[in-house]
Design an enzyme around this catalytic site. Structure first.
Site, PDB file in Angstrom:
ATOM      1  N   GLU A  96       0.816  -1.203   0.000  1.00 54.94           N
ATOM      2  CA  GLU A  96       0.000   0.000   0.000  1.00 54.94           C
ATOM      3  C   GLU A  96       0.859   1.267   0.000  1.00 54.94           C
ATOM      4  O   GLU A  96       0.598   2.198  -0.753  1.00 54.94           O
ATOM      5  CB  GLU A  96      -0.890  -0.028   1.254  1.00 54.94           C
ATOM      6  N   ASP A  97       1.899   1.276   0.826  1.00 50.62           N
ATOM      7  CA  ASP A  97       2.622   2.530   1.078  1.00 50.62           C
ATOM      8  C   ASP A  97       3.942   2.669   0.331  1.00 50.62           C
ATOM      9  O   ASP A  97       4.585   3.699   0.418  1.00 50.62           O
ATOM     10  CB  ASP A  97       2.920   2.671   2.586  1.00 50.62           C
TER      11      ASP A  97
END
Ligand code: MN
Length: 752
Positions: A96-97
């Site tokens: 996600e990051d």
């Protein structure tokens, strides 16, 4: 030491690694890879990888971002998670990051970790407090993920728990949103998975942000009273300890059980009680070695203190669906105060605290513990149920409601007449039971016998009840069942049944209304035309049938449709002829009705029927039509026109006789209201006074009863036959509902 390791030790000032991780890192530095160390290696390299990737990222709290994955991995380790689960804890935010892809994760850590990380990543994108449509879709995906591998949800729960612990750094609005989602979705999920530790902490944290004042009050009250409470409990503990050891029962733990803050608050709310009333009920837990000792300890407790009737529960014999096992009892302890006691073995205790995770820890020793639905099919019937509902319930609102309700409920255990155990939500009634057995059992439920005695269908079931549903082909669900059923299955099945059955009714009614306006041939022509479809679309309905059904239950009016038709006619010069213009409806009523009423037929004096002007007519005695019902005229030789309900079997059974279209004129003429006889048959539990109650209810409504009789026979419901005089169909529906709502009524129907 590689670059990562150096960076890690350099930044240690700002980042404290938990001891277990330090040890793990040390071990993997010194030892070479052996099979024993596989998990260790996996965990360490996952940590190092995540560390690198999150380098330079910070949380809202100002901490380095990696502190979050570390905390999540630590929680998972405490819960007894296996190597891949803990690794997934470290890696759960990297896709996600950061720029990393799932393929890269698979390359480095294998497919198992990839699947976990991928599933958790997907879940974090879901917003369970969003619009119902999306919410339903998100739930659906979550349960799919769970069904594939329950570890996904455990990682998600650990993630949520740490986010809740650090919620103070977010804006108040965001705090509330996350806290609400936690209370509504994640705490119940933790409960369903039996992970009590996570459940209570999530609940207390959500409580803190959702009702900050109540939270503070209860926290202070608990702190104030703690010493007092502990002193009281210690007295009981000492006494029981002595008795138990006299019988050489091996007690592993015997102490007061803290109650979590939200638990106290929730009980206060639910039972409308004061803090003291809840908090003063002391709670004890006894942990022993064997099942056998559980029951022996119970005997000691019941010998030392007076048990409170109805409070003993044997969850050892009948485990809860989340696998929880324990003996529960309440007794009257010192100073006459109630005392709640739980008795269980250590293994049961582990399962109570860690739920499904305890099974990784204690059951699945050796080999990889691939904890999926397939290997634990039976134990997670509730999850399978959720997946099934998801297939059945197309409507997003219903699905979300069903999920929220189902996640929260405790269970009651009842038996079929064959002795099968059926777990149901607490408060379930025979109707819930019937729908749990089968949709058709519910739809055709006529009555119920509980423990061999006739009972009412809305009686909440008790643990151990033996429930026998009596069905009949003629019975059907009643809308007021919705007022008392508690299980989503029953609720949705009843609604489905009604939507279906009412759709047709409404469709027929709509069709009739339009036919009255356009004449039979006009309607037939119209229904085939493109024009009607376009009007349906313009009224926001997909199909012509939907439009007619909407007309039937009054969502659109006849005027709206006719006006649209007129516009079209003007525009296109279509050749639909109106046999009746809309104005004719408000014209003066036909003049002829006062003339002819054959005396032997039930009177329909003054009945404002259109289509029989100037003709001899009477209302048929077989079906006794009411204003508001579709009717048809049958031409008879000697008695003129006989007016029947359109559904009357006698109409269909006499195909040779000529029919003429008739309809009810609008009522309310000359302020005069006529009544029409209707025959009703009511099956009741043979309770003294019920006959009087029904008659009383009718006379309250100024309804005349012209004939009444009661028939009773041994071991069968009593049957009451009534002839009542009613104004119209609406009043009939109303009064039937009224009677159906009375207690001890099994069935009511109109007799033809
Ligand atoms: Mn996270």
């Amino acid at each position: 030491m590689n670059a990562t390791a150096a960076a890690i030790s350099k930044s240690k000032a700002s980042l404290e690694l938990p001891d277990w991780l330090e040890e793990c890192l040390k071990a993997s530095d010194t030892t070479k890879t052996t099979s024993d160390n596989n998990d260790n290696c996996l965990i360490c390299s996952a940590f190092k990888f995540a560390y690198q990737l999150h380098e330079g990222q910070y949380r809202k709290s100002g901490e380095p971002y990696i502190a979050h994955p570390i905390a999540v991995a630590t929680l998972l380790r405490d819960l007894g998670g296996d190597g891949p689960t803990i690794a997934a804890g470290f890696l759960h935010d990297v896709v996600e990051d950061t720029d990393i892809t799932s393929e890269q994760i698979e390359e480095k850590f294998g497919q198992e970790v990839r699947l976990l990380v991928e599933a958790v990543t997907k879940l974090s994108k879901f917003n369970f407090s969003s619009k119902t449509e999306r919410q339903a879709e998100n739930f659906r995906r979550m349960f799919m993920a769970m069904a594939q591998d329950i570890r996904v949800i455990v990682v998600k729960l650990a993630d949520r728990l740490h986010n809740m612990r650090t919620l103070q750094y977010l804006k108040p609005e965001k705090q509330r949103e996350i806290a609400l989602e936690t209370r509504e979705i994640f705490a119940p999920l933790a409960n369903r998975l039996g992970i009590w530790r996570v459940k209570w902490e999530l609940e207390d944290l959500a409580f803190k942000y959702l009702e900050p004042e109540a939270f503070r009050d209860i926290k202070e009250l608990v702190a104030d009273r703690r010493a007092d409470r502990e002193a009281r409990i210690n007295q009981v503990v000492d006494l029981l300890q002595k008795r138990l050891s006299q019988l050489s029962i091996n007690v592993l733990e015997l102490k007061g059980r803290p109650k979590h803050l939200y638990g106290i608050y929730h009980k206060m709310q639910r039972q409308h009680k004061q803090f003291n009333e809840i908090y003063d009920i002391a709670a004890l837990r006894i942990i022993v070695e064997t099942n056998d000792e559980c029951y022996r300890a119970l005997a000691v407790v019941h010998d030392a203190f007076k048990p409170i009737p109805g409070r003993f529960k044997d969850y050892i014999g009948l485990p809860k669906p989340n696998l929880y096992q324990s003996l529960h009892t309440s007794v009257v302890a010192l100073n006459g105060r109630p005392l709640e006691i739980q008795i269980r073995t250590l293994e049961m205790h582990q399962i109570a605290e860690y739920g499904i995770a305890a099974h990784w820890k204690y059951k699945e020793t050796g080999g990889s513990s691939n904890f999926n639905m397939k290997s634990n099919d039976e134990k997670f019937t509730w999850l399978r149920q959720l997946l099934e509902w998801q297939k059945e319930l197309k409507d997003a609102d219903e699905y979300v409601e069903v999920l929220k309700n189902n996640l929260f409920e405790d269970d009651v255990y009842v038996f079929t007449p064959h002795g099968d155990v059926i777990p149901l939500a607490a408060g379930s009634t025979p109707v819930d039971f019937a729908y749990h057995i089968h949709t058709e059992v519910g739809n055709q439920m006529k009555g119920v016998r509980i423990n061999d005695r006739w009972s009412v269908v809305d009686k909440p079931l008790q643990n151990g009840d033996i429930v026998e549903i009596i069905t009949s082909k003629n019975s059907h669900p009643s809308l007021d069942w919705l007022n008392f059923v508690v299980t989503p299955t029953a609720r949705t099945r009843i609604r489905q049944w009604y939507k279906r059955s009412h759709y047709e009714e409404n469709l027929a009614r709509g069709q009739k209304l339009l036919e009255k306006e356009l004449g039979k041939s006009g309607l037939e022509a119209l229904l085939k035309s493109e024009q009607m479809q376009s009007i349906a679309v313009r009224c926001n309905y997909q199909k012509v049938e939907d439009l007619l059904a909407a007309l039937g239950y009054g969502e659109v009016t006849l005027n709206q449709i006719v006006n649209k038709l007129r516009e079209d006619i003007k525009a296109k010069q279509t050749e639909i002829t109106f046999t009746n213009s809309i104005e004719s409806e408000v014209l003066s009523p036909p003049q002829s009705q006062t003339r002819n009423h054959p005396s032997e037929a039930p009177s329909c004096a003054n009945s404002p029927i259109a289509g029989v002007e100037g003709m001899l007519y009477h209302c048929a005695g077989c079906c006794k039509p009411l204003p508001g019902e579709p009717i048809i005229g049958v031409v008879t030789v000697s008695k003129g026109i006989s007016i029947h309900r359109q559904e009357c079997p006698n109409v269909e059974n006499n195909p040779g006789k000529p029919l003429i279209p008739v309809s009810w004129n609008p009522v309310n003429q000359n302020g005069r209201s006529s009544t029409y006889p209707v025959d009703l048959q009511i099956e009741v539990l043979d309770r003294v006074g019920i006959f009087k109650d029904i008659l009383g209810r009718l006379s309250d409504r100024n309804i005349n009863v012209s004939n009444a009789s009661v028939k009773t026979s041994f071991s069968k419901p009593a049957v009451i036959s009534l002839t009542v005089d009613l104004r119209d169909r609406q009043q009939l529906d109303y009064i039937m509902n009224q009677i159906r709502n009375m207690s001890d009524i099994l069935n009511i129907r109109r007799v033809n």
